[in-house]
Design a protein around this motif. Structure first.
Motif, mmCIF file in Angstrom:
data_model
loop_
_atom_site.group_PDB
_atom_site.id
_atom_site.type_symbol
_atom_site.label_atom_id
_atom_site.label_comp_id
_atom_site.label_asym_id
_atom_site.label_seq_id
_atom_site.Cartn_x
_atom_site.Cartn_y
_atom_site.Cartn_z
ATOM 1 N N ALA A 215 0.819 -1.208 0.000
ATOM 2 C CA ALA A 215 0.000 0.000 0.000
ATOM 3 C C ALA A 215 0.852 1.256 0.000
ATOM 4 C CB ALA A 215 -0.926 -0.018 1.218
ATOM 5 N N SER A 216 2.002 1.212 0.673
ATOM 6 C CA SER A 216 2.874 2.387 0.737
ATOM 7 C C SER A 216 3.335 2.817 -0.653
ATOM 8 C CB SER A 216 4.087 2.096 1.624
ATOM 9 O OG SER A 216 4.807 0.961 1.140
ATOM 10 N N GLU A 217 3.594 1.850 -1.546
ATOM 11 C CA GLU A 217 4.009 2.178 -2.907
ATOM 12 C C GLU A 217 2.822 2.627 -3.746
ATOM 13 O OE1 GLU A 217 7.106 2.275 -4.340
ATOM 14 O OE2 GLU A 217 7.796 2.077 -2.266
ATOM 15 N N GLN A 218 1.667 2.022 -3.523
ATOM 16 C CA GLN A 218 0.480 2.398 -4.289
ATOM 17 C C GLN A 218 0.066 3.838 -4.012
ATOM 18 O OE1 GLN A 218 -2.722 -0.728 -4.217
ATOM 19 N NE2 GLN A 218 -1.201 -1.893 -3.041
ATOM 20 N N ASN A 219 0.362 4.321 -2.813
ATOM 21 C CA ASN A 219 -0.023 5.678 -2.442
ATOM 22 C C ASN A 219 0.949 6.739 -2.962
ATOM 23 O OD1 ASN A 219 -2.410 5.053 -1.007
ATOM 24 N ND2 ASN A 219 -1.229 4.456 0.790
ATOM 25 N N LYS A 220 2.041 6.299 -3.572
ATOM 26 C CA LYS A 220 2.992 7.246 -4.153
ATOM 27 C C LYS A 220 2.589 7.586 -5.593
ATOM 28 C CE LYS A 220 6.983 5.463 -1.536
ATOM 29 N NZ LYS A 220 8.319 4.796 -1.667
ATOM 30 N N GLY B 5 4.773 4.967 -7.528
ATOM 31 C CA GLY B 5 5.092 3.802 -6.722
ATOM 32 C C GLY B 5 5.500 2.616 -7.583
ATOM 33 N N ILE C 297 7.110 -5.094 5.706
ATOM 34 C CA ILE C 297 6.286 -4.897 4.505
ATOM 35 C C ILE C 297 5.035 -5.747 4.597
ATOM 36 C CG2 ILE C 297 6.214 -5.118 1.991
ATOM 37 C CD1 ILE C 297 9.269 -4.745 2.015
ATOM 38 N N SER D 85 -6.291 0.857 2.588
ATOM 39 C CA SER D 85 -7.154 0.913 3.773
ATOM 40 C C SER D 85 -8.625 1.033 3.393
ATOM 41 C CB SER D 85 -6.744 2.084 4.662
ATOM 42 O OG SER D 85 -6.818 3.318 3.940
#
Length: 592
Positions: free
Chosen positions: A254-259, A262, A277, A311
């Protein structure tokens, strides 16, 4: 044209050819064609049913047999209270938008995803989807009429039915196989000798009344799921991460998708856990089990990844969830979900059902604990509260277990139907006593790998589709793995000579007796027969010719599908050799 667009166009062309091949060669086709067809329902033909069955058997071998889990087969229709408890009655919805001109209904989030920069519109709230439709001036996919200003509504996906005649009991076709496992937990735990952890698997049909089914068997209204519900003690049970820690995976967290830009991450299961991760070790374990299994059944690992739920799309009960995705037509499609469902499901059914959804956890040594109890004076509560006296007792019992400090004063407050009441503590019989206990009842947590079989079958076919040229002639073939190919070997007499036919028929019998899936074909020239088997993905063909019946040692020609290379094998060795080729114990190149 960009390289990415060219790749997408080529993939879409492959899908069109694949759907045509699937219909012509008996893999799958739309159901009820004689009556005009019904959207979202497909029939698997002889080849497709065999491929699907082989995939299911491979899943069963890995996730049930190899993991030591049980398998059940629960009904596909269940009574309404089951889905009231599970939350499906109130929250199992998709977003629907109806065209004001032609009246066609569409998945609003799909309309957004297909025509805007939004890749995951399903995670948006309904007002946000309405705003995007208006902002981009999106139109009906069927007739082109504008959809701006049209209400987006929640549409429940379950098929309703009635159980029994007359004043029948309302029921629903299950939207997932999981509830059949959860509902039967009180009995299943007995089969597991009340010992955690244990797993229960199920392969079966599920039903969702999709608003706009599409893309052949990728999104249908009736489909097959293969699910594992793994019950664990969250405080004591840990997975065997060492067994999968070196499995290489492609992750899209999710952290990459939000960039804005990403990227996917290439790592191993062990590193992904140590770096945080993947947050849950049980989810990580099953990702590590699934990756090599997908590879073994024929999913192209260059077009495969695990994507973490954002989320907004993650179910409220899921602490973490990852999807196994494959690339089809330039898009990523979900093939499986891996979720940590905590104790949500069993707790909800315990709340609604008349059974115990817990397991007794035995302590290593008995413990002495303090336990707060109440023994109310009913001669006081009865006249004071009348018919509500028992409800007052239950509230007092709950309060004593939750907050014993509430009983420290002269009176204790309880709430009944929105009204607060004060009760003298001396009338409650409140006390704190020491008690020696041998264990406690706990609600197990659940880890769920849930596989979509139909989408996996489509992925395997799409990733196996090949076109090449053999002897100046264009050829189409399916590079299916031997483990899942519908037919493993084709047997041909070179000519319709009685002696050749008899020998070929005897070989068919011998190979079938060895447990191999065999087809016999004596129609047309030998090249045409090879092409037919190539197109349905048969890994090997055996040809009986005159050398077979005239030479001192009876041999046959064995042809390998992908390379089209041929070699001769003694007939007496054929069943053993072909069985070894199917299991991977021998390679075709080594037969010389």
């Amino acid at each position: 044209m960009s390289e990415q667009q060219a790749t997408t166009d080529a993939s879409e062309a492959t899908s069109e050819k694949l759907v045509e091949l699937a219909k012509r060669r008996g893999y799958f086709f739309q159901s009820s064609g004689a009556y005009g067809g019904v959207g979202g329902f497909y029939t698997f033909g002889p080849q497709g049913a065999a491929l699907k069955g082989n995939v299911e058997d491979a899943w069963r071998d890995r996730f049930a047999v190899a993991e030591g889990n049980m398998e059940i087969d629960a009904p596909t229709i269940m009574p309404e209270p089951v889905f009231e408890a599970s939350g499906h009655l109130d929250g199992f919805d998709d977003m629907l938008v109806e065209c004001p001109e032609c009246g066609e209904s569409h998945r609003a989030d799909h309309v957004v995803e297909d025509n805007t920069m939004y890749e995951d519109a399903e995670s948006l709230e309904i007002p946000e989807v309405e705003e995007v439709i208006a902002e981009y001036e999106l139109v009906c996919p069927s007739c082109g009429a504008g959809l701006a200003g049209q209400a987006v509504e929640a549409f429940n996906l379950m098929f309703a039915t009635n159980i029994g005649p007359g004043d029948s009991q309302p029921g629903y076709l299950r939207p997932e196989t999981a509830q059949g496992i959860f509902v039967e937990f009180p009995r299943l735990k007995e089969y597991a000798r009340n010992q955690l952890p244990f797993g229960v698997t199920q392969i079966g049909r599920a039903y969702r009344n999709e608003i706009s089914p599409r893309r052949s068997i990728i999104r249908t209204r009736e489909f097959t799921q293969a699910e594992l519900e793994y019950f664990v003690d969250p405080e004591e049970d840990d997975p065997d991460l060492e067994a999968v820690e070196d499995v290489a995976v492609t992750l899209y967290p999710a952290s990459e998708q939000n960039k804005d830009e990403g990227e996917e991450i290439q790592t191993t299961i062990g590193d992904a856990v140590s770096e945080g991760i993947i947050g849950d070790e049980w989810v990580a374990y099953f990702l590590g089990v699934a990756k090599p299994w997908y590879d073994a059944v024929g999913v192209d690992m260059d077009r495969f990844r695990f994507r973490q739920h954002l989320s907004g799309e993650r179910a409220h009960y899921a602490a973490d969830c990852w999807d196994a995705e494959s690339e089809i037509d330039g898009n990523w499609i979900e093939m499986a979900g891996f979720a940590y469902r905590s104790d949500y499901d069993l707790s909800k059914h315990a709340e609604y059902a008349d059974d115990r959804f817990t397991i007794f956890k035995q302590y290593d040594e008995p413990k002495t604990v303090e336990r707060a109890t109440v023994d109310p004076d009913m001669s006081y509560l009865g006249p004071e509260f009348g018919g509500d006296a028992q409800a007052v007792v239950e509230e007092l019992e709950t309060l004593a277990g939750r907050d014993r400090a509430a009983f420290d004063g002269d009176t204790v407050e309880i709430e009944l139907e929105g009204e607060t009441h004060e009760i003298p503590v001396e009338k409650t019989g409140f006390s704190v006593d020491e008690e020696t206990i041998a264990g406690e009842h706990i609600v197990p947590h659940v880890v769920e790998p849930s596989f979509g079989v139909d989408r996996l079958v489509y992925t395997v076919l799409h990733h196996a589709y090949r076109e090449d040229e053999v002897d100046g002639e264009e050829r189409t073939y399916l590079e299916l793995e031997p483990e899942v190919a519908p037919t493993f070997v084709g047997v041909f007499p070179l000519q319709s000579d009685a002696e050749l036919v008899d020998e070929a028929s005897a070989i068919v019998d011998d190979l079938r007796a060895a447990g191999l899936s065999v087809t016999y074909d004596d129609s047309g020239n030998i090249g045409r027969r090879y092409r037919r088997q190539d197109e349905v993905g048969t890994p090997f063909c055996v040809t009986v010719d005159y050398e077979t019946i005239e030479a001192d040692e009876a041999t046959v020609t064995v042809r390998e599908r992908d390379s089209t290379e041929q070699t001769r094998i003694p007939i007496e060795d054929l069943p053993e050799t072909m069985s070894a080729l199917r299991t991977g114990d021998r390679e075709f190149d080594d037969l010389e």
